[in-house]
Structures are given as structure tokens and as C-alpha cells.
Design a protein around this motif. Structure first.
Motif, PDB file in Angstrom:
ATOM      1  N   ALA A  61       0.823  -1.216   0.000  1.00 49.50           N
ATOM      2  CA  ALA A  61       0.000   0.000   0.000  1.00 49.50           C
ATOM      3  C   ALA A  61       0.852   1.259   0.000  1.00 49.50           C
ATOM      4  O   ALA A  61       0.520   2.257  -0.662  1.00 49.50           O
ATOM      5  CB  ALA A  61      -0.935  -0.014   1.212  1.00 49.50           C
ATOM      6  N   GLU A  62       1.985   1.232   0.740  1.00 53.19           N
ATOM      7  CA  GLU A  62       2.807   2.438   0.794  1.00 53.19           C
ATOM      8  C   GLU A  62       3.471   2.750  -0.545  1.00 53.19           C
ATOM      9  O   GLU A  62       3.915   3.878  -0.772  1.00 53.19           O
ATOM     10  CB  GLU A  62       3.865   2.332   1.893  1.00 53.19           C
ATOM     11  N   PHE A  63       3.527   1.769  -1.444  1.00 51.95           N
ATOM     12  CA  PHE A  63       4.090   2.003  -2.773  1.00 51.95           C
ATOM     13  C   PHE A  63       3.005   2.282  -3.816  1.00 51.95           C
ATOM     14  O   PHE A  63       3.273   2.294  -5.009  1.00 51.95           O
ATOM     15  CB  PHE A  63       4.935   0.796  -3.198  1.00 51.95           C
ATOM     16  N   ARG A  64       1.780   2.502  -3.323  1.00 47.58           N
ATOM     17  CA  ARG A  64       0.668   2.863  -4.207  1.00 47.58           C
ATOM     18  C   ARG A  64      -0.008   4.152  -3.745  1.00 47.58           C
ATOM     19  O   ARG A  64      -1.145   4.434  -4.134  1.00 47.58           O
ATOM     20  CB  ARG A  64      -0.357   1.720  -4.248  1.00 47.58           C
ATOM     21  N   ASP A  65       0.664   4.914  -2.931  1.00 45.11           N
ATOM     22  CA  ASP A  65       0.090   6.122  -2.335  1.00 45.11           C
ATOM     23  C   ASP A  65      -0.142   7.201  -3.404  1.00 45.11           C
ATOM     24  O   ASP A  65       0.809   7.635  -4.063  1.00 45.11           O
ATOM     25  CB  ASP A  65       1.027   6.650  -1.261  1.00 45.11           C
ATOM     26  N   PRO A  66      -1.387   7.653  -3.582  1.00 46.40           N
ATOM     27  CA  PRO A  66      -1.676   8.633  -4.645  1.00 46.40           C
ATOM     28  C   PRO A  66      -0.947   9.965  -4.468  1.00 46.40           C
ATOM     29  O   PRO A  66      -0.512  10.571  -5.448  1.00 46.40           O
ATOM     30  CB  PRO A  66      -3.198   8.816  -4.556  1.00 46.40           C
ATOM     31  N   THR A  67      -0.816  10.431  -3.211  1.00 49.40           N
ATOM     32  CA  THR A  67      -0.142  11.709  -2.989  1.00 49.40           C
ATOM     33  C   THR A  67       1.323  11.634  -3.404  1.00 49.40           C
ATOM     34  O   THR A  67       1.846  12.528  -4.086  1.00 49.40           O
ATOM     35  CB  THR A  67      -0.253  12.106  -1.505  1.00 49.40           C
ATOM     36  N   ALA A  68       1.967  10.554  -3.008  1.00 51.55           N
ATOM     37  CA  ALA A  68       3.365  10.371  -3.409  1.00 51.55           C
ATOM     38  C   ALA A  68       3.488  10.215  -4.926  1.00 51.55           C
ATOM     39  O   ALA A  68       4.448  10.715  -5.529  1.00 51.55           O
ATOM     40  CB  ALA A  68       3.952   9.148  -2.700  1.00 51.55           C
ATOM     41  N   ALA A  69       2.519   9.542  -5.546  1.00 53.93           N
ATOM     42  CA  ALA A  69       2.554   9.369  -7.001  1.00 53.93           C
ATOM     43  C   ALA A  69       2.445  10.714  -7.708  1.00 53.93           C
ATOM     44  O   ALA A  69       3.172  10.981  -8.675  1.00 53.93           O
ATOM     45  CB  ALA A  69       1.427   8.440  -7.445  1.00 53.93           C
ATOM     46  N   ARG A  70       1.543  11.564  -7.224  1.00 57.18           N
ATOM     47  CA  ARG A  70       1.398  12.891  -7.856  1.00 57.18           C
ATOM     48  C   ARG A  70       2.686  13.704  -7.730  1.00 57.18           C
ATOM     49  O   ARG A  70       3.079  14.417  -8.673  1.00 57.18           O
ATOM     50  CB  ARG A  70       0.212  13.633  -7.229  1.00 57.18           C
ATOM     51  N   ALA A  71       3.349  13.583  -6.579  1.00 57.56           N
ATOM     52  CA  ALA A  71       4.599  14.321  -6.400  1.00 57.56           C
ATOM     53  C   ALA A  71       5.673  13.821  -7.365  1.00 57.56           C
ATOM     54  O   ALA A  71       6.407  14.622  -7.971  1.00 57.56           O
ATOM     55  CB  ALA A  71       5.070  14.181  -4.955  1.00 57.56           C
ATOM     56  N   LEU A  72       5.761  12.499  -7.530  1.00 53.44           N
ATOM     57  CA  LEU A  72       6.735  11.946  -8.468  1.00 53.44           C
ATOM     58  C   LEU A  72       6.406  12.328  -9.903  1.00 53.44           C
ATOM     59  O   LEU A  72       7.303  12.657 -10.698  1.00 53.44           O
ATOM     60  CB  LEU A  72       6.791  10.428  -8.326  1.00 53.44           C
ATOM     61  N   LEU A  73       5.139  12.301 -10.267  1.00 56.28           N
ATOM     62  CA  LEU A  73       4.736  12.685 -11.624  1.00 56.28           C
ATOM     63  C   LEU A  73       5.101  14.135 -11.910  1.00 56.28           C
ATOM     64  O   LEU A  73       5.533  14.473 -13.028  1.00 56.28           O
ATOM     65  CB  LEU A  73       3.243  12.455 -11.809  1.00 56.28           C
ATOM     66  N   ALA A  74       4.947  15.004 -10.908  1.00 56.11           N
ATOM     67  CA  ALA A  74       5.312  16.410 -11.096  1.00 56.11           C
ATOM     68  C   ALA A  74       6.815  16.564 -11.301  1.00 56.11           C
ATOM     69  O   ALA A  74       7.275  17.343 -12.151  1.00 56.11           O
ATOM     70  CB  ALA A  74       4.853  17.227  -9.886  1.00 56.11           C
ATOM     71  N   ARG A  75       7.592  15.804 -10.555  1.00 59.41           N
ATOM     72  CA  ARG A  75       9.043  15.877 -10.713  1.00 59.41           C
ATOM     73  C   ARG A  75       9.479  15.296 -12.059  1.00 59.41           C
ATOM     74  O   ARG A  75      10.406  15.820 -12.700  1.00 59.41           O
ATOM     75  CB  ARG A  75       9.720  15.127  -9.566  1.00 59.41           C
ATOM     76  N   ILE A  76       8.823  14.226 -12.498  1.00 50.35           N
ATOM     77  CA  ILE A  76       9.119  13.666 -13.821  1.00 50.35           C
ATOM     78  C   ILE A  76       8.809  14.688 -14.908  1.00 50.35           C
ATOM     79  O   ILE A  76       9.597  14.886 -15.851  1.00 50.35           O
ATOM     80  CB  ILE A  76       8.319  12.368 -14.037  1.00 50.35           C
ATOM     81  N   ALA A  77       7.657  15.363 -14.784  1.00 50.89           N
ATOM     82  CA  ALA A  77       7.265  16.367 -15.786  1.00 50.89           C
ATOM     83  C   ALA A  77       8.278  17.509 -15.837  1.00 50.89           C
ATOM     84  O   ALA A  77       8.666  17.968 -16.927  1.00 50.89           O
ATOM     85  CB  ALA A  77       5.869  16.896 -15.466  1.00 50.89           C
ATOM     86  N   ALA A  78       8.731  17.954 -14.674  1.00 55.28           N
ATOM     87  CA  ALA A  78       9.704  19.044 -14.644  1.00 55.28           C
ATOM     88  C   ALA A  78      11.013  18.621 -15.302  1.00 55.28           C
ATOM     89  O   ALA A  78      11.615  19.388 -16.074  1.00 55.28           O
ATOM     90  CB  ALA A  78       9.942  19.486 -13.199  1.00 55.28           C
ATOM     91  N   ARG A  79      11.469  17.394 -15.016  1.00 57.01           N
ATOM     92  CA  ARG A  79      12.700  16.898 -15.623  1.00 57.01           C
ATOM     93  C   ARG A  79      12.532  16.762 -17.139  1.00 57.01           C
ATOM     94  O   ARG A  79      13.417  17.130 -17.914  1.00 57.01           O
ATOM     95  CB  ARG A  79      13.073  15.541 -15.039  1.00 57.01           C
ATOM     96  N   ALA A  80      11.398  16.201 -17.566  1.00 61.29           N
ATOM     97  CA  ALA A  80      11.168  16.003 -18.997  1.00 61.29           C
ATOM     98  C   ALA A  80      11.145  17.333 -19.733  1.00 61.29           C
ATOM     99  O   ALA A  80      11.726  17.473 -20.821  1.00 61.29           O
ATOM    100  CB  ALA A  80       9.860  15.251 -19.213  1.00 61.29           C
ATOM    101  N   GLU A  81      10.493  18.329 -19.158  1.00 60.82           N
ATOM    102  CA  GLU A  81      10.453  19.648 -19.794  1.00 60.82           C
ATOM    103  C   GLU A  81      11.831  20.289 -19.821  1.00 60.82           C
ATOM    104  O   GLU A  81      12.221  20.937 -20.804  1.00 60.82           O
ATOM    105  CB  GLU A  81       9.443  20.530 -19.068  1.00 60.82           C
ATOM    106  N   GLY A  82      12.591  20.080 -18.745  1.00 57.27           N
ATOM    107  CA  GLY A  82      13.946  20.613 -18.712  1.00 57.27           C
ATOM    108  C   GLY A  82      14.841  19.985 -19.764  1.00 57.27           C
ATOM    109  O   GLY A  82      15.780  20.624 -20.255  1.00 57.27           O
ATOM    110  N   LEU A  83      14.538  18.737 -20.128  1.00 58.62           N
ATOM    111  CA  LEU A  83      15.304  18.041 -21.163  1.00 58.62           C
ATOM    112  C   LEU A  83      14.758  18.288 -22.559  1.00 58.62           C
ATOM    113  O   LEU A  83      15.292  17.753 -23.538  1.00 58.62           O
ATOM    114  CB  LEU A  83      15.319  16.541 -20.873  1.00 58.62           C
ATOM    115  N   GLY A  84      13.689  19.061 -22.653  1.00 60.81           N
ATOM    116  CA  GLY A  84      13.106  19.375 -23.955  1.00 60.81           C
ATOM    117  C   GLY A  84      12.313  18.241 -24.562  1.00 60.81           C
ATOM    118  O   GLY A  84      12.101  18.203 -25.781  1.00 60.81           O
ATOM    119  N   ALA A  85      11.846  17.304 -23.745  1.00 59.87           N
ATOM    120  CA  ALA A  85      11.099  16.151 -24.259  1.00 59.87           C
ATOM    121  C   ALA A  85       9.688  16.564 -24.645  1.00 59.87           C
ATOM    122  O   ALA A  85       9.004  17.279 -23.904  1.00 59.87           O
ATOM    123  CB  ALA A  85      11.032  15.048 -23.208  1.00 59.87           C
ATOM    124  N   THR A  86       9.245  16.105 -25.811  1.00 56.32           N
ATOM    125  CA  THR A  86       7.885  16.375 -26.294  1.00 56.32           C
ATOM    126  C   THR A  86       7.321  15.087 -26.864  1.00 56.32           C
ATOM    127  O   THR A  86       8.033  14.093 -27.037  1.00 56.32           O
ATOM    128  CB  THR A  86       7.894  17.448 -27.393  1.00 56.32           C
TER     129      THR A  86
END
Length: 381
Positions: free
Chosen positions: A5-30
């Protein structure tokens, strides 16, 4: 559900998704020029679709599905040899359930059972060994297949049979190894990959260092990952961090399960029972050097290839790989060149009820994952 359950936490998932999005945008990924990350393991493919991660991550991240399903890469000739063994008088042929419906030239094992062959599903090679103990007048053959995850259990079973002197038990060995096909994919000039998510279960046995060549020889990051959604999201972020920092390394996100050097007991059993084949045929990839295991001469009494005169070098074995069924694009899907919905047979001639290829049969196949979690939507895309 402690430790899940602790590896399926929605709040933690949203935080990771936001960090992934920031990294992807910083790398110019489209979407037009995505960062392409291959998950090697079929279990990861199913987790990605089960939790919708392919739709939740930034549009500049594309998952490429690798050849990490041992049932899916089994060549048709080996399925035919299974049927040949199973149809011999006095043989009880045993196998894991996933292999029952994989098509060969003569149909599948489940079709052979319908024709009268004594083919039984088991949960482990030890179940097959127990059948041999209880049926001394029959030859009991276990269909040994899988990556390094299942290889040790077969080796330990052969050792047990040797200690007990059980003469009516043998293994049709089709165990294969993960690193070698990854090298083949990386050497393909048409394969464009930016990083890898490494297999968790395989790495639990072999550790993380067999993947060093991916970083050292090809300059690609790889992160060994667990199977829960937060495991996979963290692994994607770790790959992106390596790319952003201009480095390539083997990292272990799944350290709670995967030891750096692997499992010494399993590795010792494998080294005792098996040796490398010069080459082994992979469905969709062809012959790959040193990618398959065979039983050592010291255990030849438990080698079904020797006992029944089948396998590599046997009379009548096809010299070239058998072509897939017409319209089936398993090879292209398995090597990341095509997504399952692009296959002309997907959802039309090929469904879980009427599979043309192994990727729709296996519980770890990419086509089965698309169908199970996308179904008609994926077929229509």
C-alpha cells in the motif's frame, strides 16, 4: 497490504509525476521527440498498463516494451519439440500454465493434450519431481523455461533428483538469460533508446552488475526497479536524472529486495547444473550468442534433449527460424519497433481467445497487457 500500500500512495505518485514532468520539460522532451525508456521485464509492462502510468507520465516520456517475457520469446521449433516429447508413449509432460497455449507449427501443448498426450500443469519443478516419484513406470519431463528468475529452482530440482537417483525424471531446458538480448538491441542501429528500467525479479538472483555493459559500453542509464507504481515512477525519475546530469550508471531502486551481488545460493546451483549454449534462438530476435543455458554433462541423465534425441543439432530440426503466422508482428513488438495496436492482427485475428502469437498468450506479454487494460480502445487506436 503492508509493503504494498505504501508504494501505491496517490499523494506520493502525484509528487513523483510532477518531478518527472519538470525533468522532462527541462530536457526538452515532447510527444514528437520523446525520451524513450525500455522496460525490459514483462511484469513491468503489465504494471505500467494496470496503473495507467503510460497515460499519467509527461507526454515526452515513451515506454518501449522489451523482450522480457520468456514464454513470448520461445521459438516455434522448441514448442514443436515439446509436443514431440509429450506425444511419446509413457511420457508425462509437465509445464507452467503460461506455456500451454503458445503456438508452434503443430499447434500448442493444450491442443496436444486434447489429442491425448499426458500433459499436466504444475506450479514448480518440484511438483514434476514428485510426479516422477509417484509414477516410476513413466518418464516425467519438466519443461524448464524462464529467465534467471526461475532457473535456480530447476537447477535445485535436478540436484535433488540426482541425490535421490530418480531415473525417470528429466528437464527440457529452455532457460535463457537477460543481458545478452539487451546487447543485441543496443547494437541495432535502428533501435533508439535513451535508458532502461531493469528487471527486479531477475536481478534478485543475478544482482545488478551483469548490466554494467549497458552504461559502460553504450552510455545508457539503467535503473533496476520494483513492480509497484511508485517503484516504476521513481525509476523513471532516476533515469531522467542521469540523463540530465550527463551520466550513465546502473542504479538499484529495488534495493529492499535486490542485493548488489545477487543470491549466492541460486548462483551456485546454476553454475553447478548449467553451462552456456553457443547460441540460442529467440522468437523475434533470431540466434543470440551465449544467451541460453543447457544442462552440463555431469547431469546428462536428467537432460531431456539427450534422453529423447531432440533439440539443437537433432535430425530434422529446422535450420532456420520458423516464420510467424501471417499477419503476426510479435517480433517487431518484442523488439520495441511497434506497439501492439499497430499490429494488423491485434484485436482482429489475434485475441486472448484466439491468439496468433505468444505475446497475446503469456500473462507477461505486451499484447496481453494492452488487451487486458486497453481492450477495444487499444484495438481501435
Amino acid at each position: 497490504m503492508k509493503y504494498a500500500a505504501e508504494f501505491r500512495d496517490p499523494t506520493a505518485a502525484r509528487a513523483l509525476l510532477a518531478r518527472i514532468a519538470a525533468r522532462a520539460e527541462g530536457l526538452g522532451a515532447t510527444r514528437a521527440r520523446p525520451i524513450r525508456i525500455m522496460e525490459i521485464c514483462g511484469g513491468h509492462t503489465h504494471a505500467i498498463f494496470r496503473y495507467g502510468l503510460d497515460r499519467l507520465v509527461h507526454e515526452g516520456i515513451e515506454f518501449i516494451h522489451g523482450p522480457g517475457c520468456p514464454v513470448c520469446v520461445l521459438p516455434m521449433a522448441r514448442v514443436d519439440e515439446c509436443i514431440e516429447i509429450a506425444e511419446r508413449p509413457g511420457v508425462i509432460f509437465t509445464t507452467f500454465g503460461d506455456a500451454m497455449r503458445v503456438p508452434g507449427r503443430r499447434g500448442s501443448l493444450i491442443a496436444a493434450r486434447a489429442r491425448g498426450a499426458d500433459i499436466r500443469m504444475v506450479y514448480s519443478p518440484l511438483d514434476a519431481l514428485e510426479l516422477a516419484r509417484r509414477n516410476p513406470a513413466h518418464e516425467v519431463v519438466f519443461f524448464g523455461l524462464g529467465f534467471e528468475t526461475t532457473t535456480p529452482s530447476t537447477a535445485l530440482t535436478i540436484q535433488a533428483a540426482a541425490r535421490e537417483g530418480i531415473g525417470n525424471f528429466s528437464v527440457f531446458c529452455n532457460h535463457i538469460t537477460v543481458p545478452e538480448p539487451i546487447r543485441v538491441l543496443l547494437e541495432d542501429p535502428h533501435m533508439v533508446l535513451d535508458g532502461f528500467i531493469g528487471p527486479g525479479h531477475v536481478s534478485m538472483v543475478i544482482g545488478i552488475h551483469p548490466y554494467d555493459f549497458i552504461a559502460q559500453d553504450f552510455g545508457k542509464p539503467i535503473v533496476v526497479a520494483g513492480f509497484e507504481p511508485l517503484d516504476l515512477l521513481q525509476s523513471v525519475l532516476m533515469v531522467l536524472d542521469q540523463i540530465a546530469e550527463g551520466r550513465a550508471a546502473v542504479e538499484n531502486q529495488y534495493a529492499r529486495v535486490v542485493p548488489e551481488r545477487g543470491n549466492p545460493v541460486s548462483l551456485a546451483a546454476m553454475a553447478d547444473v548449467y553451462e552456456r549454449r553457443p547460441s540460442f534462438e529467440w522468437r523475434g530476435l533470431g540466434e543470440i550468442d551465449a544467451s541460453g543455458l543447457r544442462i552440463r554433462p555431469a547431469y546428462a541423465a536428467f537432460d531431456a534433449e539427450a534422453k529423447f534425441g531432440v533439440g539443437y543439432g537433432a535430425p530434422g530440426r529446422p535450420a532456420a527460424p520458423e516464420p510467424e503466422a501471417e499477419g503476426c508482428a510479435c517480433g517487431a513488438v518484442m523488439t520495441g519497433r511497434m506497439k501492439p495496436p499497430a499490429c494488423p492482427a491485434f484485436g482482429r485475428g489475434c485475441t486472448p481467445e484466439t491468439p496468433l502469437g505468444a505475446l497475446m498468450v503469456s500473462s507477461e506479454g505486451a499484447c496481453a497487457a494492452y488487451w487486458q487494460y486497453g481492450g477495444a480502445r487499444a484495438a481501435a487506436e
